[in-house]
Structure formats: C-alpha cells, structure tokens
Design a protein around this motif. Sequence first.
Motif, PDB file in Angstrom:
ATOM      1  N   VAL A 457      -3.116  -9.522   0.977  1.00 36.31           N
ATOM      2  CA  VAL A 457      -3.249  -9.502   2.440  1.00 36.31           C
ATOM      3  C   VAL A 457      -4.011 -10.741   2.877  1.00 36.31           C
ATOM      4  O   VAL A 457      -5.145 -10.958   2.451  1.00 36.31           O
ATOM      5  CB  VAL A 457      -3.974  -8.231   2.911  1.00 36.31           C
ATOM      6  CG1 VAL A 457      -4.210  -8.272   4.420  1.00 36.31           C
ATOM      7  CG2 VAL A 457      -3.182  -6.996   2.533  1.00 36.31           C
ATOM      8  N   GLN A 458      -3.403 -11.542   3.706  1.00 34.83           N
ATOM      9  CA  GLN A 458      -4.035 -12.786   4.146  1.00 34.83           C
ATOM     10  C   GLN A 458      -4.444 -12.761   5.618  1.00 34.83           C
ATOM     11  O   GLN A 458      -5.435 -13.371   5.986  1.00 34.83           O
ATOM     12  CB  GLN A 458      -3.069 -13.962   3.924  1.00 34.83           C
ATOM     13  CG  GLN A 458      -2.888 -14.333   2.471  1.00 34.83           C
ATOM     14  CD  GLN A 458      -4.140 -14.927   1.850  1.00 34.83           C
ATOM     15  OE1 GLN A 458      -4.844 -15.731   2.450  1.00 34.83           O
ATOM     16  NE2 GLN A 458      -4.445 -14.503   0.637  1.00 34.83           N
ATOM     17  N   THR A 459      -3.718 -12.051   6.462  1.00 37.00           N
ATOM     18  CA  THR A 459      -3.932 -12.122   7.900  1.00 37.00           C
ATOM     19  C   THR A 459      -3.970 -10.733   8.517  1.00 37.00           C
ATOM     20  O   THR A 459      -3.104  -9.903   8.236  1.00 37.00           O
ATOM     21  CB  THR A 459      -2.801 -12.924   8.580  1.00 37.00           C
ATOM     22  OG1 THR A 459      -2.702 -14.209   7.954  1.00 37.00           O
ATOM     23  CG2 THR A 459      -3.063 -13.103  10.068  1.00 37.00           C
ATOM     24  N   ILE A 460      -4.995 -10.483   9.347  1.00 38.35           N
ATOM     25  CA  ILE A 460      -5.077  -9.261  10.152  1.00 38.35           C
ATOM     26  C   ILE A 460      -5.294  -9.690  11.603  1.00 38.35           C
ATOM     27  O   ILE A 460      -6.304 -10.309  11.927  1.00 38.35           O
ATOM     28  CB  ILE A 460      -6.219  -8.337   9.691  1.00 38.35           C
ATOM     29  CG1 ILE A 460      -6.032  -7.939   8.223  1.00 38.35           C
ATOM     30  CG2 ILE A 460      -6.295  -7.094  10.583  1.00 38.35           C
ATOM     31  CD1 ILE A 460      -4.848  -7.043   7.945  1.00 38.35           C
ATOM     32  N   LEU A 461      -4.350  -9.353  12.457  1.00 39.43           N
ATOM     33  CA  LEU A 461      -4.416  -9.761  13.860  1.00 39.43           C
ATOM     34  C   LEU A 461      -5.395  -8.890  14.647  1.00 39.43           C
ATOM     35  O   LEU A 461      -5.653  -7.734  14.272  1.00 39.43           O
ATOM     36  CB  LEU A 461      -3.030  -9.680  14.484  1.00 39.43           C
ATOM     37  CG  LEU A 461      -1.953 -10.589  13.872  1.00 39.43           C
ATOM     38  CD1 LEU A 461      -0.599 -10.325  14.517  1.00 39.43           C
ATOM     39  CD2 LEU A 461      -2.335 -12.053  14.007  1.00 39.43           C
ATOM     40  N   PRO A 462      -5.924  -9.401  15.760  1.00 42.09           N
ATOM     41  CA  PRO A 462      -6.870  -8.617  16.572  1.00 42.09           C
ATOM     42  C   PRO A 462      -6.282  -7.310  17.090  1.00 42.09           C
ATOM     43  O   PRO A 462      -7.016  -6.356  17.330  1.00 42.09           O
ATOM     44  CB  PRO A 462      -7.198  -9.561  17.727  1.00 42.09           C
ATOM     45  CG  PRO A 462      -6.915 -10.923  17.214  1.00 42.09           C
ATOM     46  CD  PRO A 462      -5.769 -10.779  16.263  1.00 42.09           C
ATOM     47  N   SER A 463      -4.960  -7.255  17.247  1.00 43.47           N
ATOM     48  CA  SER A 463      -4.310  -6.057  17.776  1.00 43.47           C
ATOM     49  C   SER A 463      -4.091  -4.977  16.721  1.00 43.47           C
ATOM     50  O   SER A 463      -3.666  -3.864  17.050  1.00 43.47           O
ATOM     51  CB  SER A 463      -2.947  -6.430  18.382  1.00 43.47           C
ATOM     52  OG  SER A 463      -2.122  -7.060  17.405  1.00 43.47           O
ATOM     53  N   ASP A 464      -4.395  -5.260  15.471  1.00 47.78           N
ATOM     54  CA  ASP A 464      -4.167  -4.311  14.386  1.00 47.78           C
ATOM     55  C   ASP A 464      -5.051  -3.077  14.573  1.00 47.78           C
ATOM     56  O   ASP A 464      -6.263  -3.191  14.771  1.00 47.78           O
ATOM     57  CB  ASP A 464      -4.471  -4.980  13.043  1.00 47.78           C
ATOM     58  CG  ASP A 464      -3.861  -4.234  11.868  1.00 47.78           C
ATOM     59  OD1 ASP A 464      -4.181  -3.043  11.687  1.00 47.78           O
ATOM     60  OD2 ASP A 464      -3.063  -4.846  11.129  1.00 47.78           O
ATOM     61  N   THR A 465      -4.443  -1.898  14.505  1.00 49.15           N
ATOM     62  CA  THR A 465      -5.214  -0.658  14.713  1.00 49.15           C
ATOM     63  C   THR A 465      -6.195  -0.378  13.581  1.00 49.15           C
ATOM     64  O   THR A 465      -7.109   0.432  13.739  1.00 49.15           O
ATOM     65  CB  THR A 465      -4.249   0.537  14.850  1.00 49.15           C
ATOM     66  OG1 THR A 465      -3.391   0.593  13.689  1.00 49.15           O
ATOM     67  CG2 THR A 465      -3.397   0.401  16.097  1.00 49.15           C
ATOM     68  N   ARG A 466      -6.042  -1.048  12.454  1.00 44.48           N
ATOM     69  CA  ARG A 466      -6.933  -0.791  11.318  1.00 44.48           C
ATOM     70  C   ARG A 466      -8.336  -1.360  11.508  1.00 44.48           C
ATOM     71  O   ARG A 466      -9.213  -1.108  10.672  1.00 44.48           O
ATOM     72  CB  ARG A 466      -6.298  -1.330  10.041  1.00 44.48           C
ATOM     73  CG  ARG A 466      -5.089  -0.524   9.576  1.00 44.48           C
ATOM     74  CD  ARG A 466      -4.373  -1.177   8.412  1.00 44.48           C
ATOM     75  NE  ARG A 466      -3.756  -2.448   8.794  1.00 44.48           N
ATOM     76  CZ  ARG A 466      -3.090  -3.234   7.962  1.00 44.48           C
ATOM     77  NH1 ARG A 466      -2.959  -2.893   6.683  1.00 44.48           N
ATOM     78  NH2 ARG A 466      -2.553  -4.369   8.381  1.00 44.48           N
ATOM     79  N   TRP A 467      -8.568  -2.119  12.570  1.00 44.84           N
ATOM     80  CA  TRP A 467      -9.944  -2.516  12.875  1.00 44.84           C
ATOM     81  C   TRP A 467     -10.791  -1.278  13.163  1.00 44.84           C
ATOM     82  O   TRP A 467     -12.014  -1.314  13.024  1.00 44.84           O
ATOM     83  CB  TRP A 467      -9.978  -3.465  14.073  1.00 44.84           C
ATOM     84  CG  TRP A 467      -9.485  -4.840  13.774  1.00 44.84           C
ATOM     85  CD1 TRP A 467      -8.306  -5.409  14.188  1.00 44.84           C
ATOM     86  CD2 TRP A 467     -10.148  -5.850  12.997  1.00 44.84           C
ATOM     87  NE1 TRP A 467      -8.197  -6.704  13.713  1.00 44.84           N
ATOM     88  CE2 TRP A 467      -9.310  -7.006  12.985  1.00 44.84           C
ATOM     89  CE3 TRP A 467     -11.361  -5.900  12.315  1.00 44.84           C
ATOM     90  CZ2 TRP A 467      -9.661  -8.176  12.313  1.00 44.84           C
ATOM     91  CZ3 TRP A 467     -11.706  -7.075  11.637  1.00 44.84           C
ATOM     92  CH2 TRP A 467     -10.864  -8.191  11.648  1.00 44.84           C
ATOM     93  N   GLN A 468     -10.145  -0.204  13.613  1.00 45.93           N
ATOM     94  CA  GLN A 468     -10.825   1.080  13.775  1.00 45.93           C
ATOM     95  C   GLN A 468     -10.478   1.933  12.554  1.00 45.93           C
ATOM     96  O   GLN A 468      -9.316   2.272  12.343  1.00 45.93           O
ATOM     97  CB  GLN A 468     -10.378   1.803  15.055  1.00 45.93           C
ATOM     98  CG  GLN A 468     -10.884   1.169  16.328  1.00 45.93           C
ATOM     99  CD  GLN A 468     -10.284  -0.203  16.609  1.00 45.93           C
ATOM    100  OE1 GLN A 468     -10.989  -1.213  16.556  1.00 45.93           O
ATOM    101  NE2 GLN A 468      -8.986  -0.277  16.885  1.00 45.93           N
ATOM    102  N   TRP A 469     -11.470   2.270  11.762  1.00 49.08           N
ATOM    103  CA  TRP A 469     -11.217   3.002  10.521  1.00 49.08           C
ATOM    104  C   TRP A 469     -10.710   4.408  10.824  1.00 49.08           C
ATOM    105  O   TRP A 469     -11.031   4.987  11.879  1.00 49.08           O
ATOM    106  CB  TRP A 469     -12.493   3.069   9.686  1.00 49.08           C
ATOM    107  CG  TRP A 469     -12.955   1.724   9.225  1.00 49.08           C
ATOM    108  CD1 TRP A 469     -12.269   0.545   9.309  1.00 49.08           C
ATOM    109  CD2 TRP A 469     -14.208   1.407   8.619  1.00 49.08           C
ATOM    110  NE1 TRP A 469     -13.013  -0.483   8.782  1.00 49.08           N
ATOM    111  CE2 TRP A 469     -14.215   0.005   8.361  1.00 49.08           C
ATOM    112  CE3 TRP A 469     -15.322   2.148   8.275  1.00 49.08           C
ATOM    113  CZ2 TRP A 469     -15.298  -0.640   7.768  1.00 49.08           C
ATOM    114  CZ3 TRP A 469     -16.409   1.513   7.681  1.00 49.08           C
ATOM    115  CH2 TRP A 469     -16.388   0.138   7.426  1.00 49.08           C
ATOM    116  N   PRO A 470      -9.930   5.003   9.913  1.00 48.53           N
ATOM    117  CA  PRO A 470      -9.384   6.342  10.163  1.00 48.53           C
ATOM    118  C   PRO A 470     -10.439   7.445  10.053  1.00 48.53           C
ATOM    119  O   PRO A 470     -11.331   7.377   9.206  1.00 48.53           O
ATOM    120  CB  PRO A 470      -8.331   6.488   9.059  1.00 48.53           C
ATOM    121  CG  PRO A 470      -8.831   5.607   7.956  1.00 48.53           C
ATOM    122  CD  PRO A 470      -9.479   4.431   8.628  1.00 48.53           C
ATOM    123  N   ILE A 471     -10.331   8.438  10.925  1.00 48.06           N
ATOM    124  CA  ILE A 471     -11.158   9.630  10.795  1.00 48.06           C
ATOM    125  C   ILE A 471     -10.688  10.382   9.550  1.00 48.06           C
ATOM    126  O   ILE A 471      -9.483  10.566   9.347  1.00 48.06           O
ATOM    127  CB  ILE A 471     -11.008  10.536  12.036  1.00 48.06           C
ATOM    128  CG1 ILE A 471     -11.337   9.755  13.322  1.00 48.06           C
ATOM    129  CG2 ILE A 471     -11.887  11.781  11.906  1.00 48.06           C
ATOM    130  CD1 ILE A 471     -12.738   9.204  13.387  1.00 48.06           C
TER     131      ILE A 471
END
Length: 488
Positions: A457-471
């Motif tokens: 994994v090289q790139t994670i965009l600001p819109s990626d929902t994974r910036w908020q970790w899963p409950i």
Amino acid sequence: MKNKIIKITILSAFTLGVMSSCDRELDQVSYTQIPLDQAMTTQANFTQAINGAYTAIKGSGYFSTDTGNQIIVPDLLTDNLIYNPQGRSSNFTAYNWTLSANNGSVTGLFTQAYFVISRANMPLKYINNLPAGSFRTNIEAHARAVRAAAHFDLVRAYCKIPTQSADANASLGIPYITEFNPLENSKVRDLTVAQVYDNIISDLTFAVNNITDAPTDKSKFSKAAIYGLLSRVYLYKGDYTNAVAAGNSSIALSPSVGTIGNFTNIWASNSTDGVLLKILNSTQENVTVGVAYQQGATATGGSIRSEYVVPKSLYTLYSATDIRRTAYIRTAAYQGVQRNHVIKWAFNTGGGTPLNVVEPKYLRTAEVYLNVAESAFKLGNETLANTLLNTLKAQRYSAYVPVTLTGTALWNEIMLQRRLELAFENDRFYTFKRQGLTMQRTGEGPNVDGGGVASLVQTILPSDTRWQWPIPQSTINITPTFQQNPGY
C-alpha cells in the motif's frame, strides 16, 4: 465492548477490597467484601481508585504487548515505518490498511479506552462521600482529566477530526460516558464530533482549574500537563487562539523541552526532563511496551530483530548533529542485513528493567512547543513560531545557530520538526488525518540503502473512510443499535 468493561470494572473494585454485584437477579452481600458505596469513604481508597485509572492507560490496546500498541500503530500506518520481512509480521493488517470490524488485531484501543473511562468514573460516582475540600476537588480533577484524555484518544481515532474536512464537526461522534454504572451496557452514538470535543474541553477546564498535586510527580496530570493536553485538543479542533493560550500556560509552568544533554536519558533511563505525563511501568508489572518494534536491542548493542524499521528517507532527515538520530534509531545487522532499527522504547538502563519494559511518555513539552508553533503560524504570528522552533532546535542540534523563517519555509520547518520530534510516538497518522493530507509512502524498501521489497500500500487519499478506524464488531454484537463507521 460493554460486557468487557463491566467485567474489568468489577475486577477493579477488588483492588480496593470491595465487591459490587453485576447481576440484578442475584443481589447478595458478601461476608468478606465491602460494597463499593461503603468502601468509597476513605481518602486512601479514592487515591487507589485514581491510581487504578492511570494504570489502565498502559493496558492492551494502549501501550502493552505488540499487537495494537499505540506506540507503533499510528506510525506504521504512514511513511514513518516500513515492514521488515525478517520480523514476525505483527501488526501487518494495520500496516497494510486491512482494517475491518472483525479484525481485532489492528488495535484494542476502543475497549481499553472505555475501560480507562470506567475506572475514572468510579470515584466520581462516590465523590459526595468525601467532605468538601481540596482533597475531594483534586480527586475530581484527576478523574475528569483522565476521562477527557481517554475520550480524546477515542474520538481522534474512530471519528473525523474537526480540521480534517468541512463536515467533520457535524459528523458521528462517540458516546461520552460520565457515569459509573457496571449494570448498564447499552450506549448509542448520539453526539456529534463537535459535542464530544466540547465535553473533553469542559472536563479538562475543570481539571486544570482545580488540580493541586505537585508538578514533580510526572505519573499523574499536573496543571502543566493538562494545559499541554488542551493545546493538543484545541489544535485538533482548529481553535488556534486557545491552542496558543493553553500551550503558553503549559510552557510557563514547565518550559524545558528536554535538554540536549539529557535527551537520550529520557528514553534510556528514568529522566523526566521535558516529560509532562508518563505512564508508570516496572519489573513487577513487566509491560513490554517496546516489543511492538523489536527484539534483541540492548544498551550496548545486540543483534536486533525488528518488526518494522525506519525507511532511509526518514533516517536521512536526521542530521549527524541531531541528538534524536541516536536516541531513536540504531543501525545494525540482523542475519547479515543492515537496517535502521527503532530503539526509542527498547531499554531502560536507569531502572534496570528487562528489554522493552519502559515507561510510555503520554505527553511531552516538546509537543506543546510544536502545537503552539503550528497554531501561531495559522494565526499569522510568525515571530512566536520562530521563537519556539529555535528554542526546541537548540536542544536537539549541537552548535545550533538560530534562524528566522517566513511563509512556506517556516511552515515546512514546523512540520519537519514535528515529524522528527514525535516519530514513533503516536502522532504521524493523526497529523495526516487532521490536516486532510494524502498519505504517500516513498516506494523504498526496508534496507539501509532503500533497497528491498516496498510496501504493498503506497497511497491513502484524504477521502478514504479508513482514516476512521472501525468500531469492533464485538461492540455491535452486544449493542446492535451502536452505529458502525461508514465503509465497514
């Protein structure tokens, strides 16, 4: 999650020599234990309850063991660390951004932080058993400070950060728990992010105005530490005026960022120079904080087997005159391959503790300097930002000569020093997240020359929902109305 909290909370009662039933149908009184409402009448028991809340901060999901340790997870999600194929692949799901509700190996922070909150709320439930006065007020201040800190750790990880995006403040928050009730196990996400931050600030404001303990005890919150934490909270909130005010108050009470002569000892001994809050650890507790990074490092050398190593691109940002290079990193071979290993949490020569049994530094004055410098820049106060940067850098670089920077050059230096200072210290992921930046790795491998296999994994965009970790799914199984974060 709640069932776990209930069980551990009841166990915490036994540390006070008390017992509380968690079964409504079997309401029995023990012949050998004292109910909580009777036990929580002495200063000794209230003090022990507060100590238990602080102790819980180093539990699994916070700073203990290797998997899900907050000492490493926020760094391995970013460009500060790269996977070492010679390691055991611990935390690889987090490193590879394979985050899911069913994957409990990413982090146990959600459960552990609410356990900390439960322990903090317990003395508050019985606070009226104490007579009015400074002791009672001080206990309440400590409990509310710990409660606020744990809620902040949760909200920044599992929710959007106010400065992250335009919709963040109105987005889904987390439950803000203010009551100790081990029989109640249903909570809903009925607060926005903005409301959670308001509750955190309210608790911290009460705490800073009422705490009276001596500032020399770095294992508990002091006024300087609470002001420092407020500078962090206000920075994340985007309230830069209050971030500067709170940070300046902290700096006035505890100005040392850790002198260059003492800096290595902050990590390799019991020095608290520049430390605002640390979490106690000892040979009796034997919590292996640093095992998330490596096995084998010693104060004098050793063949180091690392889980994750420092990429060449970061290592070269530390100049030869920067004390942080040798305090944080050691270049050594394992099975004939040279790599840059993180030794920041490896050993405590002063305490004589086993490998990786060190005291986590929850908050340091250096971060407060950086919080204020960043906020001052946002407010157009470049003079203050330069002053703080030069003060910090004078204690990190030998023979340092102060400089005055402006505009983009000043901003870049603030960000560089934040990365260098707080590397491997639970910050880098949140810097990307709160600034709404793309996380971009360099494509290099783990070897000292940048060779080897690059990250998948090289790139994670600001819109990626994974910036908020899963409950955790376990929480939702217990309380089906508990809303999962989008994308999971």
